[in-house]
Motif scaffolding. Structure first.
Motif, PDB file in Angstrom:
ATOM      1  N   GLU A 148       0.918  -1.207  -0.096  1.00  0.00           N
ATOM      2  CA  GLU A 148       0.079   0.076   0.078  1.00  0.00           C
ATOM      3  C   GLU A 148       0.927   1.265   0.055  1.00  0.00           C
ATOM      4  N   ARG A 149       2.248   0.997   0.661  1.00  0.00           N
ATOM      5  CA  ARG A 149       2.741   2.254   0.728  1.00  0.00           C
ATOM      6  C   ARG A 149       3.668   2.360  -0.608  1.00  0.00           C
ATOM      7  N   LEU A 150       4.127   1.300  -1.207  1.00  0.00           N
ATOM      8  CA  LEU A 150       4.770   1.488  -2.328  1.00  0.00           C
ATOM      9  C   LEU A 150       3.900   0.921  -3.511  1.00  0.00           C
ATOM     10  N   HIS A 151       3.105   1.992  -3.865  1.00  0.00           N
ATOM     11  CA  HIS A 151       1.976   1.668  -4.680  1.00  0.00           C
ATOM     12  C   HIS A 151       2.328   1.613  -6.175  1.00  0.00           C
ATOM     13  N   TYR A 152       3.535   1.786  -6.341  1.00  0.00           N
ATOM     14  CA  TYR A 152       3.913   1.954  -7.811  1.00  0.00           C
ATOM     15  C   TYR A 152       3.973   0.577  -8.547  1.00  0.00           C
ATOM     16  N   ARG A 153       3.893   0.637 -10.097  1.00  0.00           N
ATOM     17  CA  ARG A 153       3.969  -0.428 -10.839  1.00  0.00           C
ATOM     18  C   ARG A 153       5.057  -0.979 -10.887  1.00  0.00           C
ATOM     19  N   ILE A 154       5.852  -2.251 -10.663  1.00  0.00           N
ATOM     20  CA  ILE A 154       7.017  -2.689 -10.840  1.00  0.00           C
ATOM     21  C   ILE A 154       7.161  -3.294 -12.445  1.00  0.00           C
ATOM     22  N   THR A 155       8.370  -2.254 -12.765  1.00  0.00           N
ATOM     23  CA  THR A 155       8.554  -2.567 -14.423  1.00  0.00           C
ATOM     24  C   THR A 155      10.068  -3.243 -14.365  1.00  0.00           C
ATOM     25  N   GLY A 156      10.728  -3.387 -13.591  1.00  0.00           N
ATOM     26  CA  GLY A 156      12.145  -4.046 -13.695  1.00  0.00           C
ATOM     27  C   GLY A 156      12.834  -4.064 -12.443  1.00  0.00           C
ATOM     28  N   VAL A 157      14.013  -4.721 -12.336  1.00  0.00           N
ATOM     29  CA  VAL A 157      14.901  -5.156 -11.332  1.00  0.00           C
ATOM     30  C   VAL A 157      16.218  -4.447 -11.264  1.00  0.00           C
ATOM     31  N   ILE A 158      16.479  -4.024 -10.049  1.00  0.00           N
ATOM     32  CA  ILE A 158      17.769  -3.242 -10.197  1.00  0.00           C
ATOM     33  C   ILE A 158      19.009  -4.214 -10.424  1.00  0.00           C
ATOM     34  N   GLY A 159      19.975  -4.022 -11.264  1.00  0.00           N
ATOM     35  CA  GLY A 159      21.082  -4.904 -11.214  1.00  0.00           C
ATOM     36  C   GLY A 159      21.966  -4.863 -10.292  1.00  0.00           C
ATOM     37  N   ASP A 160      22.808  -5.861 -10.139  1.00  0.00           N
ATOM     38  CA  ASP A 160      23.739  -6.122  -9.131  1.00  0.00           C
ATOM     39  C   ASP A 160      24.608  -5.026  -9.003  1.00  0.00           C
ATOM     40  N   GLN A 161      25.093  -4.172  -9.956  1.00  0.00           N
ATOM     41  CA  GLN A 161      25.857  -2.841  -9.801  1.00  0.00           C
ATOM     42  C   GLN A 161      25.350  -1.898  -8.951  1.00  0.00           C
ATOM     43  N   GLY A 162      24.188  -2.048  -8.834  1.00  0.00           N
ATOM     44  CA  GLY A 162      23.427  -0.824  -8.277  1.00  0.00           C
ATOM     45  C   GLY A 162      23.197  -1.025  -6.978  1.00  0.00           C
ATOM     46  N   LEU A 163      23.444  -2.212  -6.187  1.00  0.00           N
ATOM     47  CA  LEU A 163      23.066  -2.781  -4.851  1.00  0.00           C
ATOM     48  C   LEU A 163      24.255  -2.949  -4.144  1.00  0.00           C
ATOM     49  N   VAL A 164      24.332  -2.730  -2.725  1.00  0.00           N
ATOM     50  CA  VAL A 164      25.865  -2.987  -2.095  1.00  0.00           C
ATOM     51  C   VAL A 164      25.837  -4.319  -1.730  1.00  0.00           C
ATOM     52  N   GLY A 165      24.654  -5.150  -1.821  1.00  0.00           N
ATOM     53  CA  GLY A 165      24.560  -6.595  -1.565  1.00  0.00           C
ATOM     54  C   GLY A 165      23.367  -7.243  -2.065  1.00  0.00           C
ATOM     55  N   PRO A 166      23.354  -8.358  -2.275  1.00  0.00           N
ATOM     56  CA  PRO A 166      22.230  -8.977  -2.828  1.00  0.00           C
ATOM     57  C   PRO A 166      20.664  -9.160  -1.896  1.00  0.00           C
ATOM     58  N   ALA A 167      21.006  -9.041  -0.605  1.00  0.00           N
ATOM     59  CA  ALA A 167      19.867  -9.002   0.374  1.00  0.00           C
ATOM     60  C   ALA A 167      19.469  -7.419   0.690  1.00  0.00           C
ATOM     61  N   MET A 169      17.407  -3.947   0.306  1.00  0.00           N
ATOM     62  CA  MET A 169      16.126  -3.514   0.063  1.00  0.00           C
ATOM     63  C   MET A 169      16.258  -2.145  -0.729  1.00  0.00           C
ATOM     64  N   ALA A 170      15.584  -1.996  -1.857  1.00  0.00           N
ATOM     65  CA  ALA A 170      15.924  -0.586  -2.522  1.00  0.00           C
ATOM     66  C   ALA A 170      14.954  -0.495  -3.819  1.00  0.00           C
ATOM     67  N   TYR A 171      14.695   0.595  -3.918  1.00  0.00           N
ATOM     68  CA  TYR A 171      13.680   0.981  -5.335  1.00  0.00           C
ATOM     69  C   TYR A 171      13.956   2.328  -5.838  1.00  0.00           C
ATOM     70  N   TYR A 172      13.906   2.495  -7.162  1.00  0.00           N
ATOM     71  CA  TYR A 172      13.849   3.838  -7.730  1.00  0.00           C
ATOM     72  C   TYR A 172      12.332   4.052  -8.226  1.00  0.00           C
ATOM     73  N   ALA A 173      11.646   5.082  -8.126  1.00  0.00           N
ATOM     74  CA  ALA A 173      10.309   5.193  -8.572  1.00  0.00           C
ATOM     75  C   ALA A 173      10.347   6.541  -9.360  1.00  0.00           C
ATOM     76  N   GLY A 174       9.702   6.559 -10.423  1.00  0.00           N
ATOM     77  CA  GLY A 174       9.441   7.698 -11.337  1.00  0.00           C
ATOM     78  C   GLY A 174       8.172   8.796 -10.782  1.00  0.00           C
ATOM     79  N   SER A 175       8.351   9.811 -10.460  1.00  0.00           N
ATOM     80  CA  SER A 175       7.375  10.843 -10.095  1.00  0.00           C
ATOM     81  C   SER A 175       7.223  12.110 -10.816  1.00  0.00           C
ATOM     82  N   ASP A 176       6.062  12.778 -11.122  1.00  0.00           N
ATOM     83  CA  ASP A 176       5.897  13.765 -11.874  1.00  0.00           C
ATOM     84  C   ASP A 176       5.749  14.994 -11.009  1.00  0.00           C
ATOM     85  N   LYS A 177       5.818  14.787  -9.561  1.00  0.00           N
ATOM     86  CA  LYS A 177       5.473  15.943  -8.679  1.00  0.00           C
ATOM     87  C   LYS A 177       6.761  16.462  -8.012  1.00  0.00           C
TER      88      LYS A 177
END
Length: 797
Positions: A148-167, A169-177
């Motif tokens: 309910e809080r992260l109500h965005y539509r998932i369109t992809g997965v962050i690659g390994d090079q964008g995470l400090v570790g496989p476990a 928890m991270a996300y990038y969301a688009g916003s027009d606000k």
């Protein structure tokens, strides 16, 4: 053969031939020889695997840091101009139960936007790209509140090079606000950057105390590994010595037997290197599936440096040969047998005491010399700690021999155990020497942690009993603030709310000034009497319509400079360096009372003007903010998550945090987390080493056990005797570890100038864990023991 030995034994070819003969004995000794070699290889391999993992720690930390820097969004330069690559971002971190979730809202300003590592395209408004771990969490049935809080539509997965570790928890969301912040910060909610990544950033130094903790952690965690490897290369020593006695019978001299023994140890250690390397390469493939204390790494991160890997590869065989030759100095292998079975001389104590005393001598010059900002002589500290812990392992055989040698009588199982230890006290001491070193080091570390934690774990000033959660939101008006309060009051799990609407005031003549750079600001707060009682001392009473003036006890009266009863102030406080808008003059009532600030539930001290709603219309404030302090119902599950969801609906950029009585330095917390991860790995090695050592001793006694059963000894008696044989040396080792660990901890506290405060709770916990490991290992050894007591154990080759 004797002639060849005497003429060629001292030459290089003689050395090679004798060592080669030892290699042949290790590989062609039949089932017994291969079993002995396999046990040695497994023991050494376990230690080598952990050493290789330890050698990979710098690479693991470096890889995590590099990925963190490459995605960093910090910007300390002049705000860039809009271009095809610029991106607007706003931090949208959140927490779900115990999981920290890193989030960014993004908006491209051109057709070639800079992308954070791990993304192939910019998410559109209403879309988000998530880490694999977050995607897995969102798919779980119990994560409805998070979805309910992260109500965005998932369109992809962050690659390994964008995470400090496989476990992570991270996300990038688009916003027009998102709107770029102005230069003075008065408008906008997002920051503009032309690219991600800070490049090379020098990390802040740890300081003397934290550097000392890191050094001690590495010594404490790795020294038991070295001790265990030294014990593993001596597996099967009794059978080997009897075989060497047979070699003496056909003409070999004592030097040749030592070289043959060195060859056997060399082969076992080389095979152990191969086993350890295979274990290391095999287990690291599953690294991405393991998370210890919120730390996870990719398999590619676990790569030891070439130098450290070569050091392990050379040091292990060299140590195996050195330990074997050193052990044989106290044994007389003659053609007619091994003299070790005769009554041995009492062990000497004086040289065993010199080792820890030398360690104290190295640490003594550092007493009081290590401070949080000073440098640490890593070599001197390491040598001192190593000598102290090695001294304990040297004292252990003397303690075991002295104590057990005086034991007499008792039940049959007890007598079997004590007699076995009396005959072979060295083997019993070797088996628990690694446990002793590990527990002593852990006690010293816990003592040091307890002694210095007051510098890194402090009282936050917050009071979790008066409120448990605080939310900070922006509101447009008093009506909006009332709506916020009602929304939180209706949230499941909320038992009460304390709402403060706040802004700032400036002197009445501010609008006529050209610059507001040196202007004083006074806080203006509006709240009901129930809330104000949590902020200031209202022992003289409070009614709606009252106004109070308070000073922050930590600040020299900014408010007193222009806020006085009957004085006009301007509620149109400028957000930047220049005054904008129309003055909003308000006169402080002549009856405004002076009150004293008290600590608010969130640890703050409120000052300035504190007014009740009837005395000051919130609509007069410029850009008011609402601070809502919430009391939660502990019986309502996920009450905090409900509050976070309510906050997210009211204000996307609001802050929500839980009140904690203690505040911990992040570096100190990371070091503690690293200790827990390393301790878990070392504890696993200790359990495995005890099991392998016990199996090796049982294998050596297989025929004796079968004979005892054949003569009518009950198996339960033999099983209990095996438990006593392990528990008694461990108990003595624990006693020595408590004394030595406390002494080492006291010495380390002296180096940082901290008062002596032994962590008795941690000492009891370490001793309990060691006892649990011993009990578990004994239970695991029971099935092999039962098989060894079968009648076919009487057979011989």
């Amino acid at each position: 053969m004797s002639s060849g030995t005497t003429t060629r034994g001292g030459t290089l070819s003689g050395w090679v031939r004798d060592v080669g003969l030892g290699l042949r004995f290790a590989t062609t000794g039949g089932r017994e020889g291969w079993t002995r070699t396999a046990l040695t290889a497994v023991g050494v391999g376990l230690g080598v695997a952990l050493l290789l993992v330890s050698a990979s720690v710098p690479a693991m930390l470096g890889a995590r840091s590099d990925r963190g820097y490459e995605r960093d969004y910090s910007w300390f330069k002049e705000p860039p101009k809009v271009s095809a690559s610029t991106v607007l971002f706003a931090i949208a971190n959140t927490t779900f139960r115990d999981d920290e979730i890193r989030g960014l809202l993004l908006k491209a300003e051109g057709d070639r936007p800079a992308l954070p590592p791990g993304l192939t395209k910019m998410p559109a408004a209403g879309e988000m790209v998530v880490s694999p771990a977050l995607q897995k969490l969102l798919e779980q049935p119990g994560s409805k509140l998070l979805r309910e809080r992260l109500h965005y539509r998932i369109t992809g997965v962050i690659g390994d090079q964008g995470l400090v570790g496989p476990a992570e928890m991270a996300y990038y969301a688009g916003s027009d606000k998102l709107v770029a912040q102005s230069a003075d910060g008065s408008t906008g909610n997002a920051t503009r950057i032309p690219y991600f990544g800070r490049g090379s950033v020098k990390p802040e130094p740890l300081g003397g105390v934290l550097s000392l903790l890191v050094i001690i952690i590495f010594v404490v965690l790795l020294l038991p590994v070295a001790v265990f490897i030294g014990s593993a290369v001596r597996f099967g020593g009794e059978r080997r010595d009897r075989r060497l006695a047979a070699l003496r019978l056909v003409g070999a001299d004592s030097r040749m037997t030592r070289r043959v023994a060195a060859g056997e140890a060399l082969f076992g250690s080389l095979l152990g290197l191969a086993v350890g390397t295979a274990l290391f390469l095999g287990t690291r493939q599953f690294a991405a599936d393991v998370t210890l204390y919120d730390v996870s790494v990719y398999p590619s991160d676990i790569t030891p440096s070439i130098g450290l890997a070569l050091l392990v590869g050379l040091a292990v065989p060299a140590a195996a040969v050195a330990v074997t030759l050193l052990a044989m100095r106290g044994i007389a292998i003659e053609p007619l047998g091994v003299v070790r079975n005769a009554t041995a001389r009492p062990r000497r104590l004086w040289w065993r005491l010199l080792i820890p005393l030398a360690g104290v001598g190295l640490l003594a010059p550092l007493f009081g010399a290590i401070r949080n900002e000073s440098n640490v002589n890593a070599y001197q500290v390491t040598a001192g700690v190593v000598l102290l812990l090695v001294g304990l392992t040297a004292l252990l055989p003397w303690v075991v021999e002295s104590v057990v040698g005086r034991l007499r009588g008792g039940p049959v199982a007890w007598q079997l155990a004590t007699r076995r230890i009396q005959l072979h006290s060295s083997a019993s001491a070797r088996m628990v020497s690694g446990v002793t070193a590990a527990v002593a080091g852990a006690i010293a570390l816990q003592t040091l942690f307890s002694g210095v934690q007051s510098d890194f774990v402090t009282d936050s000033g917050m009071d979790p009993h008066r409120a448990q959660v605080v939310a900070n939101l922006s509101v447009a008006s008093g009506a909006d603030g009332h709506r916020v309060e009602q929304a939180f009051a209706a949230t499941p799990g909320v038992r009460g709310t304390l709402t403060v609407l706040s802004s700032y005031a400036v002197p009445a003549d501010t609008s006529t000034k050209k610059s507001t750079a040196d202007l004083h600001f006074a806080p203006v707060l509006v709240a009901d009497c129930a809330t104000l009682r949590q902020l200031v001392d209202l022992s003289r009473g409070c009614a709606d319509g009252d106004v109070f003036l308070a000073d922050d006890p930590h600040v020299v009266g900014d408010a007193d400079s222009f806020v006085r009863p009957g004085q006009a102030i301007d509620l149109n406080a400028p957000p930047g360096e220049h005054y904008t808008g129309t003055p909003r003059l308000w006169t402080v009532p002549a009856g405004a009372r002076k009150v004293n600030s008290i600590t608010a539930p969130d640890g703050d001290y409120e000052s300035g003007v504190l007014a009740t709603p009837r005395a000051l219309d919130v609509a007069s404030l410029r850009s008011p903010e609402a601070k809502v302090m919430l009391r939660t119902d502990p019986h309502v599950p996920d009450a905090v998550e409900q509050i976070r969801n309510t906050t997210d609906r009211l204000d996307l950029w609001a802050d929500v945090f839980q009140l904690q009585a203690k505040s911990e330095d992040s570096k100190f917390a990371n070091i503690r987390r690293g200790l827990l991860v390393g301790a878990a790995a070392t504890l696993g090695l200790i359990g495995a080493s005890l099991l392998v050592s016990m199996l090796e001793q049982l294998r050596e006694r297989r025929k004796l056990l079968a004979v005892l059963v054949a003569f009518g000894t009950r198996r339960s008696v033999l099983g209990l005797s095996v438990l006593w044989q392990t528990a008694l040396p461990v108990a003595l080792g624990m006693a020595l570890a408590v004394v030595g660990g406390a002494a080492l901890g006291a010495a380390l506290l002296k180096t940082v100038g901290a008062p002596l405060d032994l962590a008795w709770g941690s000492i009891a916990a370490m001793s309990g864990i060691a006892a649990g490991v011993v009990l578990l290992v004994t239970l695991l050894a029971m099935p092999p023991l039962w098989r060894m007591m079968r009648p076919d154990g009487l057979r011989t080759e």
